[in-house]
Design an enzyme around this catalytic site. Structure first.
Site, PDB file in Angstrom:
ATOM      1  N   CYS A 101       0.406  -1.162   0.374  1.00  0.00           N
ATOM      2  CA  CYS A 101       0.250  -0.403   0.089  1.00  0.00           C
ATOM      3  C   CYS A 101       1.159   1.395  -0.019  1.00  0.00           C
ATOM      4  O   CYS A 101       1.775   0.760   0.680  1.00  0.00           O
ATOM      5  CB  CYS A 101      -0.924   0.333   1.240  1.00  0.00           C
ATOM      6  SG  CYS A 101      -1.737   1.728   1.549  1.00  0.00           S
TER       7      CYS A 101
ATOM      8  N   CYS B 116      -3.602   7.745  -0.875  1.00  0.00           N
ATOM      9  CA  CYS B 116      -5.172   7.293  -2.033  1.00  0.00           C
ATOM     10  C   CYS B 116      -6.532   7.577  -0.812  1.00  0.00           C
ATOM     11  O   CYS B 116      -7.506   8.166  -1.267  1.00  0.00           O
ATOM     12  CB  CYS B 116      -5.237   5.744  -2.325  1.00  0.00           C
ATOM     13  SG  CYS B 116      -4.474   4.728  -2.557  1.00  0.00           S
TER      14      CYS B 116
ATOM     15  N   THR C  32      -4.821   4.743   8.078  1.00  0.00           N
ATOM     16  CA  THR C  32      -3.356   4.162   6.932  1.00  0.00           C
ATOM     17  C   THR C  32      -2.416   5.250   6.119  1.00  0.00           C
ATOM     18  O   THR C  32      -3.110   6.542   5.735  1.00  0.00           O
ATOM     19  CB  THR C  32      -3.202   3.509   5.260  1.00  0.00           C
ATOM     20  OG1 THR C  32      -4.539   2.506   5.939  1.00  0.00           O
ATOM     21  CG2 THR C  32      -2.749   3.577   4.196  1.00  0.00           C
TER      22      THR C  32
ATOM     23  N   GLU D 192      -0.553   2.175   9.961  1.00  0.00           N
ATOM     24  CA  GLU D 192      -1.600   1.967  10.144  1.00  0.00           C
ATOM     25  C   GLU D 192      -1.325   2.623  11.322  1.00  0.00           C
ATOM     26  O   GLU D 192      -1.001   2.139  12.037  1.00  0.00           O
ATOM     27  CB  GLU D 192      -2.707   1.218  10.340  1.00  0.00           C
ATOM     28  CG  GLU D 192      -3.658   1.245   9.078  1.00  0.00           C
ATOM     29  CD  GLU D 192      -2.937   0.350   7.518  1.00  0.00           C
ATOM     30  OE1 GLU D 192      -2.028  -0.629   7.658  1.00  0.00           O
ATOM     31  OE2 GLU D 192      -2.843   0.997   6.890  1.00  0.00           O
TER      32      GLU D 192
ATOM     33  N   HIS E 223     -12.669   4.815  -2.210  1.00  0.00           N
ATOM     34  CA  HIS E 223     -11.930   4.208  -2.015  1.00  0.00           C
ATOM     35  C   HIS E 223     -12.055   2.807  -2.193  1.00  0.00           C
ATOM     36  O   HIS E 223     -11.530   1.278  -2.520  1.00  0.00           O
ATOM     37  CB  HIS E 223     -11.441   3.715  -0.295  1.00  0.00           C
ATOM     38  CG  HIS E 223     -10.287   3.764   0.331  1.00  0.00           C
ATOM     39  ND1 HIS E 223      -9.433   4.161  -0.264  1.00  0.00           N
ATOM     40  CD2 HIS E 223      -9.681   2.864   1.140  1.00  0.00           C
ATOM     41  CE1 HIS E 223      -8.455   3.807   0.692  1.00  0.00           C
ATOM     42  NE2 HIS E 223      -8.306   2.963   1.304  1.00  0.00           N
TER      43      HIS E 223
ATOM     44  N   TYR F 200      -9.474  -0.294  -4.796  1.00  0.00           N
ATOM     45  CA  TYR F 200      -9.273  -2.049  -3.747  1.00  0.00           C
ATOM     46  C   TYR F 200      -8.777  -2.859  -5.103  1.00  0.00           C
ATOM     47  O   TYR F 200      -7.722  -3.484  -5.315  1.00  0.00           O
ATOM     48  CB  TYR F 200      -9.879  -2.365  -2.615  1.00  0.00           C
ATOM     49  CG  TYR F 200      -9.525  -1.955  -1.351  1.00  0.00           C
ATOM     50  CD1 TYR F 200      -9.694  -0.401  -0.591  1.00  0.00           C
ATOM     51  CD2 TYR F 200      -8.880  -2.579  -0.969  1.00  0.00           C
ATOM     52  CE1 TYR F 200      -8.650  -0.452  -0.751  1.00  0.00           C
ATOM     53  CE2 TYR F 200      -8.371  -3.045   0.593  1.00  0.00           C
ATOM     54  CZ  TYR F 200      -8.217  -1.601   0.755  1.00  0.00           C
ATOM     55  OH  TYR F 200      -8.230  -1.051   2.256  1.00  0.00           O
TER      56      TYR F 200
ATOM     57  N   CYS G 211      -5.002  -1.337  -7.062  1.00  0.00           N
ATOM     58  CA  CYS G 211      -4.031  -1.033  -5.831  1.00  0.00           C
ATOM     59  C   CYS G 211      -3.867  -3.074  -6.256  1.00  0.00           C
ATOM     60  O   CYS G 211      -2.186  -3.650  -5.643  1.00  0.00           O
ATOM     61  CB  CYS G 211      -3.761  -0.209  -5.038  1.00  0.00           C
ATOM     62  SG  CYS G 211      -4.888  -0.989  -3.745  1.00  0.00           S
TER      63      CYS G 211
ATOM     64  N   GLU H  15      -5.851  -6.313   5.715  1.00  0.00           N
ATOM     65  CA  GLU H  15      -6.529  -5.143   4.672  1.00  0.00           C
ATOM     66  C   GLU H  15      -7.114  -5.515   4.184  1.00  0.00           C
ATOM     67  O   GLU H  15      -7.962  -4.443   3.672  1.00  0.00           O
ATOM     68  CB  GLU H  15      -5.139  -4.562   4.574  1.00  0.00           C
ATOM     69  CG  GLU H  15      -4.970  -3.084   4.735  1.00  0.00           C
ATOM     70  CD  GLU H  15      -4.631  -2.263   3.426  1.00  0.00           C
ATOM     71  OE1 GLU H  15      -3.757  -2.845   2.144  1.00  0.00           O
ATOM     72  OE2 GLU H  15      -4.816  -1.902   2.923  1.00  0.00           O
TER      73      GLU H  15
HETATM   74 FE1  SF4 Z   1      -3.860   1.618   0.113  1.00  0.00          FE
HETATM   75 FE2  SF4 Z   1      -4.947   0.340  -1.791  1.00  0.00          FE
HETATM   76 FE3  SF4 Z   1      -5.960   1.909   0.430  1.00  0.00          FE
HETATM   77 FE4  SF4 Z   1      -4.853   2.954  -1.615  1.00  0.00          FE
HETATM   78  S1  SF4 Z   1      -6.284   2.411  -1.769  1.00  0.00           S
HETATM   79  S2  SF4 Z   1      -4.568   3.461   0.646  1.00  0.00           S
HETATM   80  S3  SF4 Z   1      -2.222   1.822  -2.263  1.00  0.00           S
HETATM   81  S4  SF4 Z   1      -5.013  -0.118   0.324  1.00  0.00           S
HETATM   82 FE    FE Z   2      -6.281   0.938   2.466  1.00  0.00          FE
END
Ligand code: SF4
Ligand code: FE
Length: 481
Positions: free
Chosen positions: A100, A104, A191, A259, A294, A298, A301, A445
């Site tokens: 990660c 984001c 995060t 985190e 968000h 996912y 990423c 996660e």
């Molecule tokens: Fe992390 Fe993925 Fe969330 Fe971006 S979208 S903060 S890379 S878990």
């Molecule tokens: Fe996350």
């Protein structure tokens, strides 16, 4: 953009003085501490790509506020191309870091707050959007990293914020002054918080009239007096303390986002940094938009991570001499299929996005929920297949110390060899990488980040338009409506 590359970002963090604790001790410099430095390097990649000719178009955007070139991580999506551009960028960053890269959450917070501030102003005659724009231009021009802070501790989940025995279980206003407010409470699982420049505080749930003091959206620098961060533990973090390079799996980057708890102990926020203050009727929309953005991420990423994992097990199969096995090829095919399916839903919810009244684009919320729900299954299936292909040695590998030991190193090298042309060290390195990508913290996660699976199921059912579907069925069956 003031911070033009990864090195400048890292340097900028050294000029801040946030109060961060880890294992009971204060961290003086997040950029050098072994627990946090990998996460800093991972976030730095978001800065580095914006500076590379090859990736510039993807990693930057033209600000709709100033026309200046800014990081895509500070941009308000203006069209479908922006939504899709973000998804492509996230997969790329997932591939490059294998973890990660944290930025984001701030981006999604920026987009949610922007669109909601507009709607609050329209309804209540407030002036939040202009304030927010002023803050955002500062973030864009300086290229600051923002942690979007949403998840409250929640205490007794059967009770609403206003009914909690301890009112601090949700961030709330404890004092109103002419020039601002004082807030108290905490945000959990934040995060990238310890290596962000700023915090964007948002409510965690839809609030009713009785919870006006909890309907607060505001921003502040990470080292504001009264803000304390407690960095979380992750599986295998002691390996970093001892600088075991191979055994960490990804020596350069972290296992997940890094985190932290952010505690607000009577933190003063001036009026110009307040973007919602008591408008409970808009809290549900804000939370939902943030979550939708968000959840869309996912499928991108995490797909990047699955790409790395697929590459890792494929190479391991070569090392072990099993790559030509038809069952191995079939399992790798399934891993690729699941990864691309996941990515498709990220692209789909972006392609089906729509403008909000403010002009900022929002992903298709149903498809975004489906996307994240798929992550909670497909990523686990991909990890299961990877573990299956890799074999039991993932759990029994000797440490780097033994590999390099004068006494037993020759035994490790002799008995952990695969095909003779590839060094034993490669096999152990790749094994450790697979361990890091499939291990506890990373998979938790995928399950709970951007909302636990049940949160998506509630929204999928709610947005499922069952009435319309029943009408379709009745029509075809010849049943009167
Ligand atoms: Fe992390 Fe993925 Fe969330 Fe971006 S979208 S903060 S890379 S878990
Ligand atoms: Fe996350």
């Amino acid at each position: 953009m003031k911070l033009a590359n990864g090195a400048e970002y890292i340097e900028s963090l050294r000029r801040l003085s946030p109060k961060i604790y880890y294992k009971g001790k204060r961290i003086k410099d997040v950029t050098r501490h072994p627990a946090t430095a990998p996460h800093v390097r991972s976030a730095a990649m978001t800065y580095a790509l914006a500076n590379k000719e090859k990736y510039k178009d993807l990693a930057t955007a033209a600000s709709h506020l100033t026309g200046r070139t800014i990081s895509r991580f500070t941009h308000v999506h203006q069209n479908i191309g922006d939504l899709i551009g973000k998804i492509k960028l996230l997969r790329l960053l997932g591939q490059k870091t294998g973890t990660c890269f944290q930025r984001c959450v701030g981006l999604d917070g920026i987009n949610a707050v922007y669109s909601v501030a507009y709607e609050i102003d329209q309804k209540h005659g407030t002036g939040y959007l202009e304030r927010f724009k002023a803050w955002l231009i500062h973030i864009q021009d300086e290229n600051r990293m923002v942690v979007g802070a949403m998840t409250d501790p929640k205490g007794d989940r059967s009770k609403s914020p206003a009914d909690q025995p301890d009112p601090d279980q949700y961030v709330h206003v404890v004092e109103r002054r002419k020039d601002g407010v004082v807030i108290r409470g905490a945000k959990l699982h934040m995060t990238g918080a310890v290596n962000s420049h700023d915090i964007l505080v948002m409510p965690t749930t839809a609030l009713d009239e009785r919870s006006k003091n909890y309907a607060i959206v505001c921003a502040m620098p990470i080292d504001t007096p009264g803000v304390t961060l407690i960095f979380g533990r992750q599986a295998g973090d002691d390996r970093r303390d001892h600088r075991e390079r191979i055994d960490v799996g990804k020596p350069r980057f972290g296992v997940v986002g890094g985190e932290a708890v952010i505690a607000f102990e009577d933190v003063f926020v001036p009026n110009e940094r307040i973007f919602m203050n008591g408008e409970t009727d808009h809290t549900g929309t804000l939370v939902y938009r943030f979550a939708a953005h968000h959840r869309a991420n996912y499928g991108a990423c995490k797909t990047g991570l699955m790409d790395v994992l697929t590459g890792a097990v494929s190479y391991l199969a070569q090392i072990q001499g099993t790559a030509q096995g038809s069952h191995i090829k079939d399992k790798v095919t399934e891993m690729i299929h699941l990864s691309e399916t996941l990515y498709s839903s990220s692209i789909a919810c972006s392609a089906e996005g729509n403008p909000t009244p403010s002009g900022a684009y929002l992903v298709d919320t149903m498809l975004a929920n489906v996307c994240k729900q798929n992550v909670t299954r497909f990523h686990f299936e991909v990890a299961r297949l990877a573990t299956d292909i890799a074999g039991g040695f993932l759990a029994t590998m000797p440490s780097e110390y033994d590999l390099k030991s004068e006494d037993v190193g020759h035994l490790v090298k002799k008995y952990f060899v695969g095909v003779s042309t590839i060094p034993v060290e490669d096999r152990i390195k790749i094994g450790r990488l697979i361990e890091a990508l499939t291990g506890g913290t990373a998979m938790v996660e995928s399950m709970h980040g951007a909302g636990s699976p049940q949160a998506q199921r509630i929204m999928i059912f709610r947005e499922g338009k069952l009435g319309e579907k029943i009408r379709l069925a009745k029509k075809l069956a010849g049943i009167p409506q």
